[in-house]
Design a protein around this motif. Structure first.
Motif, short mmCIF file in Angstrom:
data_model
loop_
_atom_site.label_atom_id
_atom_site.label_comp_id
_atom_site.label_asym_id
_atom_site.label_seq_id
_atom_site.Cartn_x
_atom_site.Cartn_y
_atom_site.Cartn_z
N THR A 53 46.04 50.61 43.26
CA THR A 53 46.65 49.71 44.24
C THR A 53 46.82 48.24 43.60
OG1 THR A 53 45.04 50.42 45.95
CG2 THR A 53 45.99 48.29 46.37
N VAL A 54 48.20 47.60 44.04
CA VAL A 54 48.37 46.38 43.48
C VAL A 54 47.97 45.26 44.73
CG1 VAL A 54 50.49 45.04 43.08
CG2 VAL A 54 50.40 47.50 42.48
N VAL A 55 47.39 44.34 44.13
CA VAL A 55 46.77 43.37 45.00
C VAL A 55 47.54 41.97 44.60
CG1 VAL A 55 44.92 42.28 46.24
CG2 VAL A 55 44.52 44.67 45.51
N VAL A 56 47.91 41.30 45.43
CA VAL A 56 48.55 39.78 45.27
C VAL A 56 48.03 39.00 46.02
CG1 VAL A 56 50.90 38.64 45.18
CG2 VAL A 56 50.87 40.92 44.87
N TYR A 65 46.35 44.70 39.27
CA TYR A 65 46.49 46.00 39.38
C TYR A 65 45.22 46.72 39.32
CZ TYR A 65 47.67 51.01 38.31
OH TYR A 65 47.98 52.14 38.35
N VAL A 66 44.73 47.33 40.19
CA VAL A 66 43.03 47.96 40.34
C VAL A 66 42.93 49.21 39.31
CG1 VAL A 66 41.36 48.46 41.65
CG2 VAL A 66 43.01 46.93 42.58
N LEU A 67 42.14 48.87 38.45
CA LEU A 67 41.71 50.03 37.63
C LEU A 67 40.67 50.92 38.00
CD1 LEU A 67 42.04 48.14 34.31
CD2 LEU A 67 43.76 49.62 35.04
N ALA A 89 50.54 44.61 53.73
CA ALA A 89 50.36 45.92 53.17
C ALA A 89 52.06 46.37 53.21
CB ALA A 89 49.60 46.83 53.76
N LYS A 90 52.47 46.67 51.99
CA LYS A 90 53.47 47.38 51.89
C LYS A 90 53.56 48.71 50.85
CE LYS A 90 56.25 44.17 54.08
NZ LYS A 90 56.82 44.78 55.47
N VAL A 178 50.88 48.16 47.91
CA VAL A 178 50.79 46.87 47.60
C VAL A 178 50.10 45.73 48.70
CG1 VAL A 178 52.30 44.93 46.94
CG2 VAL A 178 52.83 47.13 46.21
N VAL A 179 49.18 45.17 48.58
CA VAL A 179 48.53 44.34 49.38
C VAL A 179 48.71 42.90 49.26
CG1 VAL A 179 46.40 43.87 50.62
CG2 VAL A 179 46.72 46.38 49.86
#
Length: 182
Positions: A53-56, A65-67, A89-90, A178-179
């Motif tokens: 997941t990408v969290v901004v 970038y969640v590992l 969220a997209k 992407v959140v």
């Protein structure tokens, strides 16, 4: 030997970007500014997000970038300026290398001086890579203005250095969640 293992593991986790650097003669120009940006690094990350997941965080001006296993790759980003910030969220619906740019009609109303079209390349405001977010006008993209990383200056897109967006581009797949949080 143990002292070498950790840096090597970190280098492998962060990926090599030498092959993806901006075309010469711009490589040195981009590198000069990118060295001043928040360094890409693996950090502790305690969130409820699945690996990949990408969290901004727009307030922190960081992208994660969640590992998994309590870790994420952290990047510095530029975010939407006052009146253009958003959250939600997209999904990554498309990826492009050296993307062309067509300013949206809303942007052209505010800035009629902008070109109607720019071919991909080092002068293009989308930089070296773009991740398109759903059916929205927003993208995570590189920048030909790396000095804006860490600032709230965009019309809602998430800006990264070209070196960092190339690294993220290689990690992210179409369909990635992407959140964006404030």
């Amino acid at each position: 030997m143990l002292r070498l293992a950790a840096p090597l593991a970190l280098a492998l986790a962060l990926g090599s970007t030498a092959a993806n650097a901006a075309p010469s003669p711009f490589r040195d120009f981009f590198s000069m500014f990118e060295q001043q940006a928040v360094p890409r690094q693996v950090v502790a990350f305690n969130g409820r997000y699945a690996p990949g997941t990408v969290v901004v965080s727009t307030s922190q001006r960081r992208l994660y970038y969640v590992l998994g296993n309590g870790q994420a790759v952290q990047y510095g980003v530029g975010v939407g300026r006052e009146g253009f910030a958003w959250s939600g969220a997209k999904t990554v619906t498309m990826k492009k290398e050296w993307p062309d740019w067509r300013p949206p009609s809303q942007m052209l109303k505010r800035r009629p001086d902008l070109p109607r079209y720019m071919a991909g390349g080092s002068d293009n405001p989308l930089g070296s890579r773009a991740l398109y977010l759903g059916s929205s006008l927003y993208r995570i993209h590189g920048s030909n203005e790396p000095e804006t990383i860490g600032a709230a200056v965009s019309s809602g897109c998430i800006r990264m250095t070209n070196r960092d967006v190339q690294d993220l581009y290689d990690r992210v797949r179409v369909g990635t969640k992407v959140v964006v949080i404030r």
